[in-house]
Design a protein around this motif. Structure first.
Motif, PDB file in Angstrom:
ATOM      1  N   THR A 401     116.202  57.567  41.108  1.00 55.18           N
ATOM      2  CA  THR A 401     115.885  58.946  40.732  1.00 55.18           C
ATOM      3  C   THR A 401     116.123  59.170  39.239  1.00 55.18           C
ATOM      4  O   THR A 401     115.314  59.818  38.554  1.00 55.18           O
ATOM      5  CB  THR A 401     116.732  59.923  41.558  1.00 55.18           C
ATOM      6  OG1 THR A 401     116.461  59.724  42.948  1.00 55.18           O
ATOM      7  CG2 THR A 401     116.414  61.364  41.185  1.00 55.18           C
ATOM      8  N   ARG A 402     117.230  58.656  38.713  1.00 59.19           N
ATOM      9  CA  ARG A 402     117.500  58.773  37.280  1.00 59.19           C
ATOM     10  C   ARG A 402     116.397  58.117  36.459  1.00 59.19           C
ATOM     11  O   ARG A 402     115.961  58.654  35.433  1.00 59.19           O
ATOM     12  CB  ARG A 402     118.838  58.133  36.937  1.00 59.19           C
ATOM     13  CG  ARG A 402     120.059  58.940  37.300  1.00 59.19           C
ATOM     14  CD  ARG A 402     121.318  58.221  36.846  1.00 59.19           C
ATOM     15  NE  ARG A 402     121.310  58.008  35.397  1.00 59.19           N
ATOM     16  CZ  ARG A 402     122.120  57.170  34.769  1.00 59.19           C
ATOM     17  NH1 ARG A 402     122.980  56.425  35.464  1.00 59.19           N
ATOM     18  NH2 ARG A 402     122.077  57.042  33.454  1.00 59.19           N
ATOM     19  N   GLU A 403     115.948  56.963  36.894  1.00 60.68           N
ATOM     20  CA  GLU A 403     114.902  56.263  36.148  1.00 60.68           C
ATOM     21  C   GLU A 403     113.593  57.037  36.185  1.00 60.68           C
ATOM     22  O   GLU A 403     112.888  57.145  35.172  1.00 60.68           O
ATOM     23  CB  GLU A 403     114.719  54.867  36.720  1.00 60.68           C
ATOM     24  CG  GLU A 403     113.775  53.996  35.901  1.00 60.68           C
ATOM     25  CD  GLU A 403     113.702  52.574  36.417  1.00 60.68           C
ATOM     26  OE1 GLU A 403     113.358  51.673  35.614  1.00 60.68           O
ATOM     27  OE2 GLU A 403     113.982  52.351  37.607  1.00 60.68           O
ATOM     28  N   ARG A 404     113.234  57.592  37.342  1.00 63.50           N
ATOM     29  CA  ARG A 404     111.999  58.388  37.430  1.00 63.50           C
ATOM     30  C   ARG A 404     112.086  59.616  36.531  1.00 63.50           C
ATOM     31  O   ARG A 404     111.116  59.970  35.850  1.00 63.50           O
ATOM     32  CB  ARG A 404     111.762  58.806  38.888  1.00 63.50           C
ATOM     33  CG  ARG A 404     111.266  57.686  39.782  1.00 63.50           C
ATOM     34  CD  ARG A 404     110.721  58.246  41.078  1.00 63.50           C
ATOM     35  NE  ARG A 404     111.765  58.919  41.844  1.00 63.50           N
ATOM     36  CZ  ARG A 404     112.526  58.347  42.766  1.00 63.50           C
ATOM     37  NH1 ARG A 404     112.358  57.057  43.036  1.00 63.50           N
ATOM     38  NH2 ARG A 404     113.439  59.034  43.410  1.00 63.50           N
ATOM     39  N   ASP A 405     113.230  60.279  36.525  1.00 61.35           N
ATOM     40  CA  ASP A 405     113.379  61.457  35.668  1.00 61.35           C
ATOM     41  C   ASP A 405     113.278  61.074  34.198  1.00 61.35           C
ATOM     42  O   ASP A 405     112.687  61.823  33.394  1.00 61.35           O
ATOM     43  CB  ASP A 405     114.726  62.125  35.939  1.00 61.35           C
ATOM     44  CG  ASP A 405     114.797  62.751  37.325  1.00 61.35           C
ATOM     45  OD1 ASP A 405     113.725  62.968  37.913  1.00 61.35           O
ATOM     46  OD2 ASP A 405     115.921  62.997  37.809  1.00 61.35           O
ATOM     47  N   LEU A 406     113.838  59.944  33.826  1.00 61.51           N
ATOM     48  CA  LEU A 406     113.782  59.517  32.431  1.00 61.51           C
ATOM     49  C   LEU A 406     112.351  59.178  32.026  1.00 61.51           C
ATOM     50  O   LEU A 406     111.909  59.538  30.926  1.00 61.51           O
ATOM     51  CB  LEU A 406     114.700  58.306  32.230  1.00 61.51           C
ATOM     52  CG  LEU A 406     115.081  57.962  30.780  1.00 61.51           C
ATOM     53  CD1 LEU A 406     115.899  59.082  30.175  1.00 61.51           C
ATOM     54  CD2 LEU A 406     115.857  56.657  30.726  1.00 61.51           C
ATOM     55  N   VAL A 407     111.617  58.518  32.901  1.00 63.66           N
ATOM     56  CA  VAL A 407     110.221  58.183  32.610  1.00 63.66           C
ATOM     57  C   VAL A 407     109.377  59.449  32.529  1.00 63.66           C
ATOM     58  O   VAL A 407     108.440  59.544  31.724  1.00 63.66           O
ATOM     59  CB  VAL A 407     109.679  57.215  33.675  1.00 63.66           C
ATOM     60  CG1 VAL A 407     108.183  57.012  33.506  1.00 63.66           C
ATOM     61  CG2 VAL A 407     110.395  55.877  33.586  1.00 63.66           C
ATOM     62  N   ALA A 408     109.732  60.465  33.324  1.00 60.07           N
ATOM     63  CA  ALA A 408     108.971  61.716  33.321  1.00 60.07           C
ATOM     64  C   ALA A 408     109.250  62.573  32.101  1.00 60.07           C
ATOM     65  O   ALA A 408     108.629  63.633  31.936  1.00 60.07           O
ATOM     66  CB  ALA A 408     109.272  62.502  34.593  1.00 60.07           C
ATOM     67  N   GLY A 409     110.185  62.161  31.243  1.00 59.93           N
ATOM     68  CA  GLY A 409     110.454  62.901  30.012  1.00 59.93           C
ATOM     69  C   GLY A 409     111.714  63.725  30.030  1.00 59.93           C
ATOM     70  O   GLY A 409     112.023  64.402  29.037  1.00 59.93           O
ATOM     71  N   HIS A 410     112.460  63.693  31.118  1.00 58.70           N
ATOM     72  CA  HIS A 410     113.715  64.437  31.171  1.00 58.70           C
ATOM     73  C   HIS A 410     114.810  63.660  30.441  1.00 58.70           C
ATOM     74  O   HIS A 410     114.811  62.432  30.425  1.00 58.70           O
ATOM     75  CB  HIS A 410     114.133  64.675  32.616  1.00 58.70           C
ATOM     76  CG  HIS A 410     113.137  65.490  33.395  1.00 58.70           C
ATOM     77  ND1 HIS A 410     112.961  66.832  33.195  1.00 58.70           N
ATOM     78  CD2 HIS A 410     112.252  65.136  34.364  1.00 58.70           C
ATOM     79  CE1 HIS A 410     112.027  67.289  34.006  1.00 58.70           C
ATOM     80  NE2 HIS A 410     111.576  66.272  34.727  1.00 58.70           N
TER      81      HIS A 410
END
Length: 470
Positions: A401-410
């Motif tokens: 989840t952290r990785e997806r959020d980081l890729v999404a720009g968060h």
């Protein structure tokens, strides 16, 4: 049709290590124990192995055992630092009324838990700027008002706006740390009631004045005084004027996040916050405005006397106990889930949330390292025939989840929650701590007392200085 209530789910506390959940020091202790055991086994057989158990046994226990949720190897630096400070007398301090160094230019904060004095100057905007040469930061404090710092409204727009503020912190290279400090205390005898009691209740007072005094005396005094401030630590430049443009930008950003900005706190107001954090009982009993003026004139912002023990901190007329929020709710909760802990009346309590923005490259590196550790642990469990438990799968989901959020720009933020409880004596502190732990349980949070480091914990949790501890 009303919109669904916003919810949030927190990740689990990361407990990964280099191998099988063991940290580097733990692996070193286990490796040393194995080396000693194997060497003595080959050299002297079973009798030698048993005789050497006095060496490899404690090392094996230190590398694998845990006490109160912390490994034995993790306790060693805490216990060692505590006994060292106790041996040299650093757990007891007594300050002078006037510091001669303060007269040479500006003010100096000498606080327990901080080894070097902190110079305080006044910026061009009137804000008190606290310099910390050890960490290379300059801290300023912003007075704000909101809905009890819950940042919640019916539509959830305030919460969403505050989320955008936190995301913007990760894009700033100048901001090192942001602290949200929420302090609650029994209001007790307010200024109006105290003035009326002193000036309108004499023997020659008219009957209406005495009737009003009786009504005020019988009125409910269980109300709670709430103070909310934001402390932000900027990277320290060559001069304090370097942070002046950043103050205005940060205040505008906070205002856009749904909070009412009252302005940057000056030296006098900062002095009041310091005194309340160390001596709230005396301030309320003797009239806080008078006591704060006396402390300001004497140049005493911190406590006059400090006595730190293993589990509590005594300062002047109050005792304190500080906790770390080691676990946040594991189930989905509403955005108001901290209300039992934040707004419970009847106690001197400070709840602090510290957010440290992580640069994009650092966050990406940590996530890659976490994924490698998880894959390695999974492969090792498969080779040794161990079953993967639900906790390991939940931790893997959190990392994904952290990785997806980081890729999404968060952005990525490191959060630390601290709680400080204050009372007049140790018996009252025990009761207040029990009430606080019960309130935390209602908020589905787990508190862990910061034993052996109460002075540093109180400085980080109860003072608006945006300092970390863990």
């Amino acid at each position: 049709m009303s919109a669904p209530a916003a919810t949030v789910r927190f990740g689990r506390l990361e407990r990964r290590g280099l191998l099988l959940g063991l940290s580097g020091p733990q692996l070193a202790a286990v490796g040393a124990a194995a080396a000693i055991a194997v060497t003595t086994e080959y050299a002297a057989g079973l009798p030698g192995l048993l005789a050497a158990a006095l060496l490899w046994g404690p090392l094996l226990a230190a590398g694998t055992a845990s006490v109160r949720g912390r490994s034995v190897m993790g306790w060693i630096p805490i216990v060692g630092d505590w006994w060292l400070r106790r041996a040299i007398g650093a757990t007891r301090q007594l300050h002078r009324l006037r510091d001669p160094r303060a007269a040479t230019g500006g003010l100096l904060l000498e606080l327990p838990g901080i080894r070097t004095p902190l110079p305080v100057t006044t910026g061009s905007s009137g804000a008190a700027l606290v310099s910390d040469r050890t960490t290379g930061t300059v801290t300023a404090v912003l007075a704000v008002r909101g809905r009890g710092v819950l940042l919640a409204d019916d539509a959830g727009s305030t919460t969403a706006a505050w989320g955008r503020v936190l995301t913007g912190l990760t894009q700033s290279r100048e901001i090192v740390r942001v602290q949200v400090l929420h302090a609650t205390a029994p209001a007790g005898e307010c200024d109006v009631r105290r003035w009326w009691s002193d000036h309108a209740t004499g023997a020659d007072a008219p009957l209406p004045a005495r009737l009003v005094a009786d009504l005020l005396a019988d009125a409910d005094t269980s109300t709670t005084r709430i103070t909310t401030v934001l402390a932000v630590a900027f990277r320290r430049g060559g001069a304090h004027d370097d942070v002046q443009p950043l103050l205005g930008t940060f205040a505008d950003t906070v205002a856009a996040g749904g909070l009412k900005v009252e302005g940057w706190i000056g030296p006098r107001r900062l002095c009041e916050l310091m005194r309340r954090a160390y001596d709230p009982v005396a301030l309320i009993s003797s009239g806080h405005m008078v006591a704060e003026r006396q402390a300001d004139r004497a140049g005493v912002w911190g406590p006059m006397a400090v006595a730190e023990s293993w589990a509590i901190l005594r300062t002047d007329t109050a005792v304190h106990a500080s906790y770390w929020i080691s676990e946040w709710p594991r189930a989905e909760v509403g955005i108001e889930f901290l209300q039992p802990l934040l707004l419970a009346p009847g106690a001197h309590r400070t709840v602090t949330l510290i957010a440290e923005p992580q640069p994009l490259r650092v966050a990406a590196r940590d996530i890659r390292r976490a994924r490698v550790d998880l894959v390695s642990d999974s492969a090792h469990r498969a080779r040794t025939g161990r079953i993967e438990d639900e906790a390991a799968r939940a931790e893997a989901d959190d990392v994904a989840t952290r990785e997806r959020d980081l890729v999404a720009g968060h952005g990525d933020l490191r959060f630390t929650g601290l709680v400080t409880v204050t009372a007049a004596d140790e018996a009252a502190l025990v009761e207040a701590c029990r009430a606080t732990e019960a309130a935390a349980a209602r908020a589905m949070c787990e508190l862990r007392p910061l034993v052996g480091q109460q002075a540093a914990a109180h400085t980080a949790a109860a003072l608006p200085l945006a300092r970390g501890i863990l």
